[in-house]
Design an enzyme around this catalytic site. Structure first.
Site, PDB file in Angstrom:
ATOM      1  N   SER A 154     -15.994  26.061  12.888  1.00 13.45           N
ATOM      2  CA  SER A 154     -14.969  25.412  12.050  1.00 13.45           C
ATOM      3  C   SER A 154     -13.707  25.240  12.891  1.00 13.45           C
ATOM      4  O   SER A 154     -13.559  25.873  13.947  1.00 13.45           O
ATOM      5  CB  SER A 154     -14.677  26.282  10.823  1.00 13.45           C
ATOM      6  OG  SER A 154     -14.005  27.463  11.235  1.00 13.45           O
TER       7      SER A 154
ATOM      8  N   ASP B  33     -17.925  22.151  12.629  1.00 12.38           N
ATOM      9  CA  ASP B  33     -18.162  22.240  11.191  1.00 12.38           C
ATOM     10  C   ASP B  33     -16.919  21.724  10.451  1.00 12.38           C
ATOM     11  O   ASP B  33     -15.810  22.221  10.692  1.00 12.38           O
ATOM     12  CB  ASP B  33     -18.419  23.722  10.858  1.00 12.38           C
ATOM     13  CG  ASP B  33     -18.951  23.930   9.464  1.00 12.38           C
ATOM     14  OD1 ASP B  33     -19.512  22.982   8.887  1.00 12.38           O
ATOM     15  OD2 ASP B  33     -18.818  25.067   8.958  1.00 12.38           O
TER      16      ASP B  33
ATOM     17  N   ASP C  37     -15.746  15.329   8.558  1.00 13.98           N
ATOM     18  CA  ASP C  37     -15.623  15.528   7.115  1.00 13.98           C
ATOM     19  C   ASP C  37     -14.583  14.558   6.554  1.00 13.98           C
ATOM     20  O   ASP C  37     -13.391  14.846   6.524  1.00 13.98           O
ATOM     21  CB  ASP C  37     -15.228  16.986   6.837  1.00 13.98           C
ATOM     22  CG  ASP C  37     -15.115  17.281   5.348  1.00 13.98           C
ATOM     23  OD1 ASP C  37     -15.133  16.324   4.548  1.00 13.98           O
ATOM     24  OD2 ASP C  37     -14.999  18.464   4.983  1.00 13.98           O
TER      25      ASP C  37
ATOM     26  N   GLY D 119     -18.665  30.107   0.313  1.00 13.92           N
ATOM     27  CA  GLY D 119     -18.193  31.424  -0.140  1.00 13.92           C
ATOM     28  C   GLY D 119     -19.103  32.028  -1.193  1.00 13.92           C
ATOM     29  O   GLY D 119     -20.279  31.663  -1.296  1.00 13.92           O
TER      30      GLY D 119
ATOM     31  N   GLY E 122     -22.804  25.841   2.237  1.00 11.63           N
ATOM     32  CA  GLY E 122     -22.685  26.930   1.260  1.00 11.63           C
ATOM     33  C   GLY E 122     -24.012  27.640   1.068  1.00 11.63           C
ATOM     34  O   GLY E 122     -24.400  27.974  -0.044  1.00 11.63           O
TER      35      GLY E 122
ATOM     36  N   ASN F  61     -22.491  31.185   6.566  1.00 10.44           N
ATOM     37  CA  ASN F  61     -21.354  31.890   7.156  1.00 10.44           C
ATOM     38  C   ASN F  61     -21.089  33.192   6.400  1.00 10.44           C
ATOM     39  O   ASN F  61     -21.157  34.286   6.965  1.00 10.44           O
ATOM     40  CB  ASN F  61     -20.117  30.973   7.133  1.00 10.44           C
ATOM     41  CG  ASN F  61     -18.953  31.538   7.919  1.00 10.44           C
ATOM     42  OD1 ASN F  61     -19.107  32.490   8.678  1.00 10.44           O
ATOM     43  ND2 ASN F  61     -17.783  30.969   7.740  1.00 10.44           N
TER      44      ASN F  61
HETATM   45  P1  13P Z   1     -21.214  29.890   3.293  1.00 10.11           P
HETATM   46  O1  13P Z   1     -19.982  30.544   3.828  1.00 10.11           O
HETATM   47  O2  13P Z   1     -21.206  29.821   1.814  1.00 10.11           O
HETATM   48  O3  13P Z   1     -22.435  30.497   3.851  1.00 10.11           O
HETATM   49  O4  13P Z   1     -21.175  28.360   3.760  1.00 10.11           O
HETATM   50  C1  13P Z   1     -21.173  28.060   5.129  1.00 10.11           C
HETATM   51  C2  13P Z   1     -21.021  26.612   5.344  1.00 10.11           C
HETATM   52  O5  13P Z   1     -21.407  25.795   4.548  1.00 10.11           O
HETATM   53  C3  13P Z   1     -20.398  26.174   6.593  1.00 10.11           C
HETATM   54  O6  13P Z   1     -20.148  24.814   6.597  1.00 10.11           O
END
Ligand code: 13P
Length: 281
Positions: free
Chosen positions: A49, A84, A105, A179, A207, A230
């Site tokens: 990111s 990302d 994005d 998250g 996600g 993540n």
């Molecule tokens: P999470 O943190 O929910 O696993 O999502 C990670 C993500 O989508 C990174 O782009």
């Protein structure tokens, strides 16, 4: 071996499995992910990111670190180094710094602007054999302190973005959020299938933490070829570090403190990979 996403995602699409995208936050995470994926003989996408790139010093520092680790650790699996949720400028910097893949994005832009900017990134990236992911709709939740409301991708918009830009992979908002989930995710599988059929692109599910296993399997059967994780790795790593610090009052060596997260993090990586079917024989 640093590669772009094209080859590995086309194979995933043809053979109905998904490649893991694990976000990296520091050198130790990168090392653990590479070691575990090498051990499992599993291709991997390292997601960076903008916040994580800044934290680690910048895109050049990240690219050099990843390339150095691939060499020093004798990593032979395909590895993608991917931005990302990149901004326009962020993608340009990463392209210059030697990333092999970028996500632009443009989800907060109008459809027309998203198409226009994505197209520009595609032209610059493809000239260097770098692949491009784009987003349509709004993936909800919070990542890197950036929060957004979930808005499902419109099928027609996903089709237009794919058709007009020449992107290599598409991240439509389909009900997953970044998250921790409050309640069960509401993935729209019909919409997923329609977007897959209309665009014929490998689809990305952001996600990916906290989605029940059965839903992940169903998502793969509906066209998901890249699953982004993540939060689950953050939680696994933090568990080990928390245990270490609370059980050992005398520890102050940063290698011992940070390293205490390795075991749980590698377990989480292994567990997620076993769901995706991406391990090479
Ligand atoms: P999470 O943190 O929910 O696993 O999502 C990670 C993500 O989508 C990174 O782009």
């Amino acid at each position: 071996m640093l590669v772009n996403t094209k080859q590995i995602l086309e194979d995933a699409k043809a053979h109905h499995y998904a490649i893991p995208h694990f976000n990296i936050n520091n050198l130790e995470w990168t090392k653990y992910i590479l070691e575990e994926c090498q051990e499992l003989n599993n291709p991997v996408i390292l997601g960076v990111s903008l916040g994580a790139a800044k934290y680690m010093g910048g895109f050049y520092a990240v690219a050099s670190m990843v390339k150095g680790l691939i060499k020093d650790l004798n990593i032979t699996i395909p590895v993608v180094l991917h931005v990302d949720h990149g901004t326009y400028e962020g993608c340009l910097e990463a392209i210059e710094a030697g990333f092999s893949s970028v996500m632009f994005d443009g989800s907060k832009l109008s459809l027309e602007e998203n198409i226009e900017k994505t197209k520009e990134i595609v032209a610059l990236a493809h000239a260097k054999n770098i692949t491009v992911e784009a987003e349509i709709g709004h993936i909800g939740g919070e990542e890197d302190g950036v929060a957004d409301e979930l808005a499902y991708a419109k099928v027609e918009d996903a089709f237009m973005l794919a058709k007009e830009t020449g992107i290599d992979l598409l991240a439509p908002a389909l009900g997953s959020v970044h998250g921790i989930y409050k309640g069960e995710p509401k993935l729209d599988f019909d919409r997923m299938l329609k977007i897959k059929e209309l665009t014929n692109l490998p689809l990305v599910l952001h996600g990916g933490s906290g989605i029940p296993d059965e839903m992940i399997k169903k998502a793969i059967s509906c066209g998901i070829c890249k699953l982004n994780i993540n939060t689950e790795l953050q939680m696994a790593w933090a568990k080990g570090v928390r245990e270490k610090i609370s059980n050992d009052n005398s520890v102050y060596d940063p290698r011992k403190i940070i390293g205490a997260g390795e075991k749980y993090m590698k377990e989480a990586i292994r567990e997620k990979i076993s769901l995706l079917n991406s391990t090479k024989a």
